[in-house]
Design a protein around this motif. Structure first.
Motif, PDB file in Angstrom:
ATOM      1  N   VAL A 123       2.627   4.283   0.514  1.00 28.76           N
ATOM      2  CA  VAL A 123       3.002   5.523   1.656  1.00 28.76           C
ATOM      3  C   VAL A 123       2.078   4.920   3.040  1.00 28.76           C
ATOM      4  N   ALA A 124       0.567   4.861   3.154  1.00 31.32           N
ATOM      5  CA  ALA A 124       0.098   3.831   3.845  1.00 31.32           C
ATOM      6  C   ALA A 124       1.162   3.026   4.885  1.00 31.32           C
ATOM      7  N   GLY A 125       1.108   2.303   3.527  1.00 30.79           N
ATOM      8  CA  GLY A 125       1.799   1.146   4.672  1.00 30.79           C
ATOM      9  C   GLY A 125       3.061   0.944   5.409  1.00 30.79           C
ATOM     10  N   ASP A 126       3.676   1.733   4.554  1.00 25.94           N
ATOM     11  CA  ASP A 126       5.330   2.083   5.167  1.00 25.94           C
ATOM     12  C   ASP A 126       5.264   2.544   6.450  1.00 25.94           C
ATOM     13  N   VAL A 127       4.369   3.238   6.560  1.00 30.12           N
ATOM     14  CA  VAL A 127       3.981   4.192   7.894  1.00 30.12           C
ATOM     15  C   VAL A 127       3.708   3.500   8.935  1.00 30.12           C
ATOM     16  N   ALA A 128       2.407   2.267   8.426  1.00 31.86           N
ATOM     17  CA  ALA A 128       1.568   1.390   9.331  1.00 31.86           C
ATOM     18  C   ALA A 128       2.958   0.510   9.712  1.00 31.86           C
ATOM     19  N   THR A 129       3.823  -0.039   9.445  1.00 31.43           N
ATOM     20  CA  THR A 129       4.467  -1.100   9.215  1.00 31.43           C
ATOM     21  C   THR A 129       5.907  -0.697  10.038  1.00 31.43           C
TER      22      THR A 129
ATOM     23  N   SER B 234       9.435   3.036   0.499  1.00 34.78           N
ATOM     24  CA  SER B 234       8.150   3.868  -0.031  1.00 34.78           C
ATOM     25  C   SER B 234       8.678   4.006  -1.129  1.00 34.78           C
TER      26      SER B 234
ATOM     27  N   LEU C  40       0.930  -1.208  -0.404  1.00 38.90           N
ATOM     28  CA  LEU C  40       0.210  -0.030  -0.139  1.00 38.90           C
ATOM     29  C   LEU C  40       1.003   1.084   0.150  1.00 38.90           C
TER      30      LEU C  40
END
Length: 112
Positions: free
Chosen positions: A42-48, A84, A40
């Motif tokens: 940006v959001a996926g990298d921030v979440a992880t 990202s 996902l």
């Protein structure tokens, strides 16, 4: 009362789930939720990255030296920065395994 072995066990469990919980069929490569969620943008990298901060929080509770804490945070920053990048970043996430590296750093710091 929380014990050091219990905290290290939680750290290793989180690292395993994020970095090595799934074997890629037909290979010896293992990936975790990190590169999968990282698909996902940006959001996926921030979440992880937020999930990876759990290991840092446990390290602080264990009294890990500040220098090691900075290395943990640097590993997370590198993963977030390179992770990202579309497609290439997801491959990077699959091989870099920040959480496993960080779990090893914490274990080494508390055994000193």
């Amino acid at each position: 009362m929380d014990t050091e072995p219990a905290a290290l066990g939680r750290i290793r469990t989180v690292a395993h789930i994020l970095d090595e919980s799934v074997r890629v069929p037909g290979t010896t490569l293992r990936v975790g939720l990190d590169p999968i969620i990282g698909l996902l943008p940006v959001a996926g990298d921030v979440a992880t990255a937020v999930c990876s901060l759990y290991i840092v929080a446990e390290a602080i509770r264990l009294g890990v030296p500040k220098r090691t804490l900075l290395r943990l945070l640097a590993n997370i920053a590198v993963e977030m920065l390179f992770g990202s990048v579309p497609v290439v970043g997801d491959l990077f996430d699959a091989y870099w395994k920040t959480n496993v590296k960080n779990a090893e750093l914490v274990a080494a710091a508390v055994s000193e």
